[in-house]
Design a protein around this motif. Sequence first.
Motif, PDB file in Angstrom:
ATOM      1  N   UNK A  14      52.342  43.156  52.838  1.00 10.19           N
ATOM      2  CA  UNK A  14      50.973  43.171  52.333  1.00 10.19           C
ATOM      3  C   UNK A  14      50.702  42.087  51.292  1.00 10.19           C
ATOM      4  N   UNK A  15      51.534  41.058  51.258  1.00 13.53           N
ATOM      5  CA  UNK A  15      51.219  39.923  50.390  1.00 13.53           C
ATOM      6  C   UNK A  15      50.044  39.170  50.992  1.00 13.53           C
ATOM      7  N   UNK A  16      49.370  38.349  50.177  1.00 12.16           N
ATOM      8  CA  UNK A  16      48.231  37.599  50.715  1.00 12.16           C
ATOM      9  C   UNK A  16      48.682  36.641  51.807  1.00 12.16           C
ATOM     10  N   UNK A  17      49.908  36.123  51.680  1.00  7.63           N
ATOM     11  CA  UNK A  17      50.406  35.215  52.705  1.00  7.63           C
ATOM     12  C   UNK A  17      50.657  35.930  54.020  1.00  7.63           C
ATOM     13  N   UNK A  18      51.222  37.134  53.933  1.00 10.81           N
ATOM     14  CA  UNK A  18      51.469  37.910  55.146  1.00 10.81           C
ATOM     15  C   UNK A  18      50.146  38.279  55.818  1.00 10.81           C
ATOM     16  N   UNK A  19      49.159  38.649  55.012  1.00  6.42           N
ATOM     17  CA  UNK A  19      47.847  39.005  55.573  1.00  6.42           C
ATOM     18  C   UNK A  19      47.135  37.791  56.157  1.00  6.42           C
ATOM     19  N   UNK A  20      47.274  36.641  55.492  1.00  7.14           N
ATOM     20  CA  UNK A  20      46.662  35.436  56.036  1.00  7.14           C
ATOM     21  C   UNK A  20      47.304  35.047  57.365  1.00  7.14           C
ATOM     22  N   UNK A 150      42.216  27.652  53.998  1.00  7.94           N
ATOM     23  CA  UNK A 150      42.017  27.062  52.677  1.00  7.94           C
ATOM     24  C   UNK A 150      41.907  28.214  51.679  1.00  7.94           C
ATOM     25  N   UNK A 151      42.564  28.096  50.534  1.00  7.82           N
ATOM     26  CA  UNK A 151      42.447  29.142  49.512  1.00  7.82           C
ATOM     27  C   UNK A 151      41.011  29.191  48.999  1.00  7.82           C
ATOM     28  N   UNK A 152      40.649  30.286  48.345  1.00  6.11           N
ATOM     29  CA  UNK A 152      39.287  30.441  47.837  1.00  6.11           C
ATOM     30  C   UNK A 152      39.239  30.436  46.324  1.00  6.11           C
ATOM     31  N   UNK A 153      40.309  29.931  45.702  1.00  7.63           N
ATOM     32  CA  UNK A 153      40.294  29.762  44.253  1.00  7.63           C
ATOM     33  C   UNK A 153      39.331  28.642  43.885  1.00  7.63           C
ATOM     34  N   UNK A 180      38.586  38.301  50.981  1.00  7.58           N
ATOM     35  CA  UNK A 180      39.841  38.562  51.696  1.00  7.58           C
ATOM     36  C   UNK A 180      41.064  38.124  50.896  1.00  7.58           C
ATOM     37  N   UNK A 181      40.865  37.228  49.946  1.00  7.91           N
ATOM     38  CA  UNK A 181      41.987  36.708  49.182  1.00  7.91           C
ATOM     39  C   UNK A 181      42.515  35.390  49.724  1.00  7.91           C
ATOM     40  N   UNK A 182      41.869  34.894  50.769  1.00 12.20           N
ATOM     41  CA  UNK A 182      42.228  33.618  51.408  1.00 12.20           C
ATOM     42  C   UNK A 182      41.065  33.225  52.314  1.00 12.20           C
ATOM     43  N   UNK A 183      41.089  31.989  52.778  1.00 12.65           N
ATOM     44  CA  UNK A 183      40.071  31.545  53.722  1.00 12.65           C
ATOM     45  C   UNK A 183      40.700  31.155  55.046  1.00 12.65           C
ATOM     46  N   UNK A 184      40.196  31.727  56.133  1.00 14.07           N
ATOM     47  CA  UNK A 184      40.598  31.355  57.490  1.00 14.07           C
ATOM     48  C   UNK A 184      39.331  31.180  58.306  1.00 14.07           C
TER      49      UNK A 184
END
Length: 241
Positions: A14-20, A150-153, A180-184
């Motif tokens: 459930x890390x942001x990387x795993x979810x992305x 792309x990250x959303x920071x 979502x914590x990230x952009x796809x």
Amino acid sequence: MDWSAWHDQYEVADSWMARRLQTVQAQVRAALSDAPAGGLKVISLCAGEGRDLLDVLVGHPRRNDVRARLVELDPRNTAAAMERADRAGLRQVDVVTGDASLIDHYEDTAPADLVLVCGVFGNITDADIEHTIAACSQLCKTGGAVIWTRHRAAPDRVPLICEWFEAHDFEPRWLSAPDAGFGVGMHRFVGTPQPLRRGTRLFEFIGYDVLRQTVAEESESGVVLRGRSSGRFAVRPSPED
């Protein structure tokens, strides 16, 4: 940045990387399923270990239709990708250890049905993002798709990336939620593929850690990161100076 060890975060539940990764894989799966019958060509820039594509192909009904070219600079990552492909019996996957920014690597595969630009836009300048998007018209066939991340920071460049894609004849097909914590995103090419211009360098891979440090320095010194010159990035005085 150790780009081999970076992949370890995919194993954190459930890390942001795993979810992305799961989100990208879902879009890859959808793109392959929606593609016309017959052979399919896939290009992946800065492919890493190839998990976004290879893990999908393992169980996908179109797996034998796909001929893929994965380009990645780190030989540890390409070794892992080749092992992944061999283990799954994916014989039409070509893994190249090389500079993914050099468009020549894709000459035999372009224009492709699917282009993956994942893990790239957060590590290059804005000017190089736009330049790479423009060059996707050389990599993608009419009706083909580009999946990108792309990250959303702050500064959140996802809205601008979408504008750049649309300016180069790509229609939006899907975008992850802002929270979502990230952009796809996925965009479909509706233009006419342009001839591949050998010798073109798409971007300079700087690294998000270096870019973040530069942004911090900009806020203190009043300079901005902009422009591109033969793929190099430059810090130039801001218009206010």
